[in-house]
Design an enzyme around this catalytic site. Structure first.
Site, PDB file in Angstrom:
ATOM      1  CB  SER A 127      49.506  -7.121  21.018  1.00 31.66           C
ATOM      2  OG  SER A 127      48.230  -7.648  21.332  1.00 31.66           O
ATOM      3  CE1 TYR A 148      50.361  -6.643  26.185  1.00 39.06           C
ATOM      4  CE2 TYR A 148      48.401  -6.966  24.845  1.00 39.06           C
ATOM      5  CZ  TYR A 148      49.709  -7.284  25.147  1.00 39.06           C
ATOM      6  OH  TYR A 148      50.377  -8.226  24.410  1.00 39.06           O
TER       7      TYR A 148
END
Length: 335
Positions: free
Chosen positions: A127, A152
């Protein structure tokens, strides 16, 4: 090829599965259809894949090691694309353990299955969030990423480190793709485009964080899928230019690569909203709010490495991509 796709009922996973099937690959989908967002949307995506004779599917979570191992044993994939994960920056502030279970334990299960089943190539979702507190733009895969600002992001950086370990120890070719703000038809309801569209059509105010002054590298899903497939088809080898005296996150003496995958265009959120209003034919009422914890002010993707190695060339402007999303949204929700 036989390709196992985890997260096959997800946004990117369903689009990818369709493209792989269209070119003649056999695809086995693995997804737990969890309730992080409306499972009916996931089921509707899956319903488009199930009738295809070269598509198989099992419903299970990555944390279920027995189910994952059984899928690998039964299907015997040549290559694997791991897109299943607990997504979302903001939700990681509320439910951090979900991220450890899915993104760390689950990813370990994927690595172990690939190792023991002799998989030719593992491509996995990282990501843009890994860039965290970095402020030098555009973000480059040569930059350090040691300052995540959400759990995350930390799990995604952990995935890159775990993958490198398996590439180094077990000669498992792995490619990590740092996705930058993906949008388009069949998208995720927790993403801004989906939220804004629903609220504008309902006549409700939209929450605009950082007063709309942050920017994102918005990337249309078809461009993302093209990049994933190009990466899948290019099995990495040890980098002959790797310098152990000057290491970077993008290079290794192992069969390992990490790439940015985005649009290489920086768009301010206010412009994104303006395009959406034009496509909907309605103006929005905006609640201007400060930047949320865990979010970053700007993202901007340097895709030079992926272009160099695979010929990746994103081509969809937001005016076209947002219009296609609105057309799909009105059709799917009949509004």
């Amino acid at each position: 090829m036989r390709v196992l796709v985890t997260g096959a009922a997800g946004f990117i996973g369903s689009h990818l599965s369709e493209r792989l099937l269209a070119r003649g690959d056999e695809v086995f989908g693995f997804d737990d259809l969890n309730a992080y967002y409306d499972p009916r949307l996931k089921q509707a995506r899956l319903a488009r894949l199930i009738p295809h004779p070269n598509f198989g599917f099992v419903r299970a979570a990555l944390e279920d090691q027995a189910a994952l191992n059984a899928a690998f044993a039964d299907f015997a994939p040549q290559r694997v694309v791991n897109l299943a994960a607990q997504a979302g920056v903001r939700y990681s502030l509320e439910n951090p353990r979900a991220y450890i279970d899915s993104n760390i334990v689950g990813f370990l299960n994927v690595l172990e299955a690939c190792r023991h089943r002799g998989v030719e190539h593992l491509v996995y979702a990282s990501s843009s969030s890994v860039y965290g507190a970095n402020r030098k733009l555009p973000f480059s895969v040569e930059d350090g990423v040691d300052h995540p600002v959400s759990l995350y992001a930390a799990t995604k950086k952990s995935n890159e480190l775990m993958a490198h370990t398996y590439s180094h120890l077990f000669d498992l070719p792995t490619t990590g793709l740092r996705f930058f703000t993906v949008y388009g038809p069949w998208g995720r309801p927790d993403m801004s485009l989906f939220l804004f569209t629903r609220k504008i059509l309902a006549g409700e105010p939209i929450e605009v964080f950082n007063h709309g002054r942050h920017s994102r590298d918005f990337t249309y899903v078809d461009d993302i899928v093209e990049g994933v497939i190009r990466s899948l088809d290019r099995v990495p080898a040890p980098d002959p230019d790797y310098d152990a005296m000057a290491p970077t996150p993008a290079r290794s003496s192992a069969p390992y690569r990490v790439y940015n995958i985005g649009n290489h265009q920086q768009v301010e959120l206010l412009r994104y909203i303006e395009v959406l209003e034009q496509c909907l034919g309605r103006r929005s009422e905006r609640l201007l709010l400060p930047l949320q914890p865990g979010d970053v002010p700007d993202t901007y993707c340097d895709v030079e490495a992926l272009q160099r190695d695979t010929g990746y060339a994103p081509s969809t402007p937001i005016e076209v991509g947002v219009s296609r999303f609105v057309e799909w949204y009105r059709y799917f929700y009949q509004v």
